[in-house]
Design an enzyme around this catalytic site. Structure first.
Site, short mmCIF file in Angstrom:
data_model
loop_
_atom_site.label_atom_id
_atom_site.label_comp_id
_atom_site.label_asym_id
_atom_site.label_seq_id
_atom_site.Cartn_x
_atom_site.Cartn_y
_atom_site.Cartn_z
N GLU A 1 -56.14 -25.15 -6.30
CA GLU A 1 -55.06 -24.75 -6.86
C GLU A 1 -53.79 -24.65 -6.30
O GLU A 1 -53.83 -24.30 -5.18
CB GLU A 1 -55.55 -23.42 -7.46
CG GLU A 1 -54.70 -22.71 -8.48
CD GLU A 1 -55.21 -21.61 -9.14
OE1 GLU A 1 -56.48 -21.29 -9.13
OE2 GLU A 1 -54.42 -20.65 -9.66
N CYS B 1 -46.75 -22.86 -3.29
CA CYS B 1 -47.89 -22.03 -2.74
C CYS B 1 -49.20 -22.85 -2.73
O CYS B 1 -49.58 -23.55 -3.53
CB CYS B 1 -48.08 -20.76 -3.60
SG CYS B 1 -49.59 -19.76 -2.94
N CYS C 1 -63.27 -19.47 0.09
CA CYS C 1 -62.97 -18.66 1.44
C CYS C 1 -64.07 -17.78 1.80
O CYS C 1 -65.07 -17.44 0.91
CB CYS C 1 -61.78 -17.87 1.04
SG CYS C 1 -61.05 -16.71 2.30
N CYS D 1 -62.76 -10.64 0.92
CA CYS D 1 -61.63 -9.45 0.37
C CYS D 1 -61.99 -9.08 -0.89
O CYS D 1 -62.14 -10.02 -1.69
CB CYS D 1 -60.24 -9.84 0.57
SG CYS D 1 -59.54 -10.34 2.04
N CYS E 1 -60.16 -10.19 -4.53
CA CYS E 1 -59.67 -11.62 -4.31
C CYS E 1 -60.59 -12.35 -5.14
O CYS E 1 -61.79 -12.47 -4.79
CB CYS E 1 -59.39 -12.07 -3.13
SG CYS E 1 -58.71 -13.81 -2.78
N GLY F 1 -58.13 -19.56 0.37
CA GLY F 1 -58.62 -19.77 1.66
C GLY F 1 -57.73 -19.04 2.77
O GLY F 1 -56.63 -18.46 2.53
N GLU F 2 -58.42 -19.10 3.94
CA GLU F 2 -57.69 -18.15 5.23
C GLU F 2 -57.05 -19.34 6.17
O GLU F 2 -57.95 -19.95 6.82
CB GLU F 2 -58.60 -17.28 5.81
CG GLU F 2 -58.48 -16.72 6.86
CD GLU F 2 -57.04 -15.94 6.91
OE1 GLU F 2 -56.69 -15.27 5.94
OE2 GLU F 2 -56.23 -16.23 8.05
N SER G 1 -49.80 -16.84 5.59
CA SER G 1 -50.33 -15.38 5.38
C SER G 1 -51.72 -15.34 5.74
O SER G 1 -52.59 -16.11 5.56
CB SER G 1 -50.43 -15.30 3.87
OG SER G 1 -50.97 -13.99 3.42
N SER H 1 -51.91 -9.79 5.72
CA SER H 1 -52.21 -8.78 4.56
C SER H 1 -52.81 -7.83 5.00
O SER H 1 -54.04 -7.57 5.25
CB SER H 1 -53.39 -9.66 3.83
OG SER H 1 -52.76 -10.81 3.51
N LEU H 2 -52.05 -6.47 5.04
CA LEU H 2 -52.67 -5.15 5.35
C LEU H 2 -53.44 -4.40 4.54
O LEU H 2 -54.50 -4.19 4.67
CB LEU H 2 -51.33 -4.67 5.85
CG LEU H 2 -51.49 -3.29 7.10
CD1 LEU H 2 -52.28 -3.47 8.24
CD2 LEU H 2 -50.33 -2.79 7.19
N HIS H 3 -52.77 -4.14 3.29
CA HIS H 3 -53.54 -3.51 2.19
C HIS H 3 -54.11 -2.12 2.43
O HIS H 3 -54.51 -1.46 1.36
CB HIS H 3 -54.59 -4.40 1.51
CG HIS H 3 -54.18 -5.78 1.27
ND1 HIS H 3 -52.79 -5.92 0.81
CD2 HIS H 3 -54.88 -7.06 1.24
CE1 HIS H 3 -52.84 -7.22 0.57
NE2 HIS H 3 -53.90 -7.92 1.08
N ASN I 1 -53.68 -7.67 -9.00
CA ASN I 1 -53.80 -8.35 -9.80
C ASN I 1 -55.43 -8.44 -10.43
O ASN I 1 -56.27 -8.81 -9.84
CB ASN I 1 -53.65 -9.98 -9.81
CG ASN I 1 -52.92 -10.72 -10.54
OD1 ASN I 1 -52.84 -10.41 -12.14
ND2 ASN I 1 -52.18 -11.35 -10.13
N CYS J 1 -54.85 -14.69 -8.18
CA CYS J 1 -54.67 -16.16 -7.55
C CYS J 1 -56.04 -16.59 -7.50
O CYS J 1 -57.18 -15.85 -7.47
CB CYS J 1 -54.42 -15.86 -5.88
SG CYS J 1 -53.21 -14.49 -5.80
N1 SAH Z 1 -55.97 -15.62 3.45
C1 SAH Z 1 -54.77 -15.27 3.42
C2 SAH Z 1 -53.91 -15.91 2.27
C3 SAH Z 1 -54.48 -15.96 0.75
S1 SAH Z 1 -54.13 -14.58 -0.33
C4 SAH Z 1 -54.70 -13.88 3.40
O1 SAH Z 1 -55.74 -13.15 3.22
O2 SAH Z 1 -53.38 -13.36 3.50
C5 SAH Z 1 -52.50 -14.21 -0.26
C6 SAH Z 1 -52.14 -12.83 -0.60
O3 SAH Z 1 -52.84 -12.24 -2.06
C7 SAH Z 1 -52.97 -12.04 0.29
O4 SAH Z 1 -52.15 -10.95 0.76
C8 SAH Z 1 -54.11 -11.52 -0.54
O5 SAH Z 1 -54.65 -10.33 0.08
C9 SAH Z 1 -53.42 -11.28 -1.77
N2 SAH Z 1 -54.41 -11.14 -3.03
C10 SAH Z 1 -55.47 -12.03 -3.29
N3 SAH Z 1 -56.08 -11.54 -4.48
C11 SAH Z 1 -55.28 -10.68 -5.18
C12 SAH Z 1 -55.35 -9.86 -6.25
N4 SAH Z 1 -56.21 -9.93 -7.15
N5 SAH Z 1 -54.25 -9.03 -6.48
C13 SAH Z 1 -53.18 -9.09 -5.47
N6 SAH Z 1 -53.41 -9.69 -4.27
C14 SAH Z 1 -54.09 -10.44 -4.06
#
Ligand code: SAH
Length: 346
Positions: free
Chosen positions: A94, A107, A114, A118, A121, A161-162, A193, A216-218, A292, A335
Site C-alpha cells: 500500500e 508515503c 512487519c 507495535c 498498528c 514495514g520497518e 521513520s 516513533s517514540l509514543h 487511528n 495505515c
Molecule cells: N516502522 C516505522 C514506520 C511505519 S509507521 C515506524 O515505526 O516509525 C509510521 C508511523 O505511524 C509510526 O510512527 C507508527 O508508530 C505510526 N502508526 C502506526 N499505526 C498507527 C495508528 N493506528 N495510529 C497512529 N499512528 C500509527
C-alpha cells in the site's frame, strides 16, 4: 532456475559493468538507466532507442520490476489517494499520495508486513512476509507519478514495514531516488521513520545524508513504551536519545519525534511533562498523531481537548510541536488498513 538480476535496483555504475560484461557500449547503460528512472518505462519494450536484439537480450537476462496497480481510492475531501500494488510474487503493498501546497508527497511501504509488533498498528498484525527490494520501493513512487501525471517532490518512508529492518535495501533505494541521473529527489525532502532500531539509526547517521529521521517514540518512559512497542524491550529511551543526538551531530538535521496520542494511555499532563524533558535538550520537532483506532485492538483516540492541552503544555516549554493533519479521512482508516481489507477479501 537461477535468479535473474533485478535491473532497477542497480546503481548506474553497476549497470555500466553489466553492460560491459554483455559486450555493450557504456552509453547503453546510461540510456537504460534514463528509461528506468527518468522516463519511468514500464518494461524493456518501451526503450525505443535500443535495438530489438538488445531489448531481447535484456529481457532474457534481467528481471524488470514494475508494480501492478490493483486498486486506488481518492479522497473527496483533500484529494489524497491510496494505492494498492501487486508485486511479482503476488504480495500486495500500500502507498499513499498526498497533495500539499509545497508539492506532492508519497508515503511508501518498505516491507511486506512487519515484525515489530507495535500494539496499535495494523501493518504488523500478520508479521513480516518479506523485505521490499530497492526497485519495489522506487516503483511505488514511479507508478504513482506516472498515474497522477504530476511530479512527486517529497517522500516519507512511513507505510507498512520497518525501514531500519531492511537497511541495505533502504540505503540503495535512497541513493537511487536522490541520484542526479534519476528522479533526483532532494535528500531534504525525504523522511525515514523508525520504531527505533538503535544500531541502524547510528549507521544511518554515518552515511551523512541530508534526510530527516523520524523516531516513533509514543511514550516517555521505558515501562509505558514497552506496553505499546515490543522493540522497547531491546533499546531503552536513553539509548534512543543518544542515537538521536548522534544523528543530529553527524548530519545537522533536526530529528522528528512521532507521538501517537492514545486516550488514557500516554496523553496525561505527566506524559507531556516527561516528553518535554526528553525533547527539550535535543534539536527536534514533535509531531502529535491522534491514534487511528484499528478494529483488532481497543485503543481509542484522545479527545480533542486533551490533544490541544497536550500540545499547549509542550509549546509552553518551547518545544516545537504540530498535530498531524489527518489526510484522506474518508478513504480508509489507519495505515495498512486498505491492504488488510484487500487480503481479508472484503
Ligand atoms: N516502522 C516505522 C514506520 C511505519 S509507521 C515506524 O515505526 O516509525 C509510521 C508511523 O505511524 C509510526 O510512527 C507508527 O508508530 C505510526 N502508526 C502506526 N499505526 C498507527 C495508528 N493506528 N495510529 C497512529 N499512528 C500509527
Amino acid at each position: 532456475m537461477t535468479e535473474r538480476i533485478d535491473i532497477k535496483s542497480l546503481s548506474l555504475e553497476e549497470l555500466i559493468s553489466e553492460m560491459e560484461s554483455l559486450g555493450e557500449k557504456k552509453f547503453r547503460a546510461s540510456q537504460i538507466y534514463d528509461w528506468m528512472h527518468v522516463k519511468l518505462a514500464r518494461g524493456f519494450d518501451e526503450m525505443t532507442n535500443l535495438s530489438g536484439k538488445l531489448r531481447e537480450k535484456l529481457q532474457q537476462q534481467y528481471e524488470y520490476t514494475s508494480l501492478k496497480l490493483i486498486q486506488y481510492q481518492e479522497s473527496a475531501i483533500d484529494g489524497t489517494r491510496k494505492y494498492l500494488f501487486a508485486l511479482k510474487d503476488g504480495n500486495v503493498v500500500e502507498s499513499v499520495w498526498m497533495k500539499y501546497k509545497h508539492g506532492n508527497s508519497v508515503c511508501i511501504s518498505s516491507q511486506v508486513g512487519c515484525r515489530m509488533g507495535c500494539r496499535f498498528c495494523a501493518s504488523t498484525l500478520d508479521g513480516l512476509e518479506r523485505n521490499l527490494l530497492p526497485s519495489e520501493m522506487l516503483d511505488q513512487i514511479y507508478s504513482i507519478q506516472a498515474h497522477t501525471g504530476q511530479r512527486v517532490s517529497n517522500i516519507v518512508v512511513m507505510g507498512t514495514g520497518e525501514p531500519m529492518d531492511n537497511y541495505d535495501n533502504l540505503l540503495k533505494f535512497l541513493r537511487l531516488l536522490t541520484d542526479e541521473h534519476g528522479l533526483n529527489i532532494s535528500q531534504r525532502n525525504i523522511t525515514v521513520s523508525t520504531c527505533g532500531i538503535v544500531p541502524n539509526m547510528r549507521r544511518l547517521a554515518e552515511e551523512k545524508l541530508q534526510i530527516t529521521l523520524a523516531l516513533s517514540l509514543h511514550a516517555s518512559t521505558d515501562a509505558k513504551r514497552k506496553e505499546l512497542m515490543p522493540i522497547a524491550n531491546k533499546y531503552s529511551i536513553a539509548e534512543l536519545m543518544d542515537a538521536c543526538k548522534y544523528y543530529f551531530e553527524q548530519t545537522g538535521r533536526r530529528i522528528t519525534f512521532e507521538y501517537s496520542l492514545v486516550g488514557g494511555v500516554n496523553d496525561t499532563d505527566e506524559d507531556a511533562r516527561l516528553l518535554t524533558a526528553l525533547a527539550g535538550p535535543l534539536n527536534c520537532h514533535v509531531n502529535l498523531i491522534p491514534v487511528n483506532p484499528i478494529k483488532e485492538r481497543d485503543y481509542v483516540q484522545s479527545d480533542n481537548g486533551r490533544i490541544v492541552a497536550f500540545k499547549n503544555k509542550l509549546e509552553k516549554n518551547k518545544i516545537n510541536v504540530t498535530i498531524r493533519r489527518e489526510m484522506g479521512r474518508d478513504i480508509d482508516g489507519a495505515c495498512g488498513q486498505l491492504r488488510r481489507r484487500h487480503m481479508e477479501g472484503s
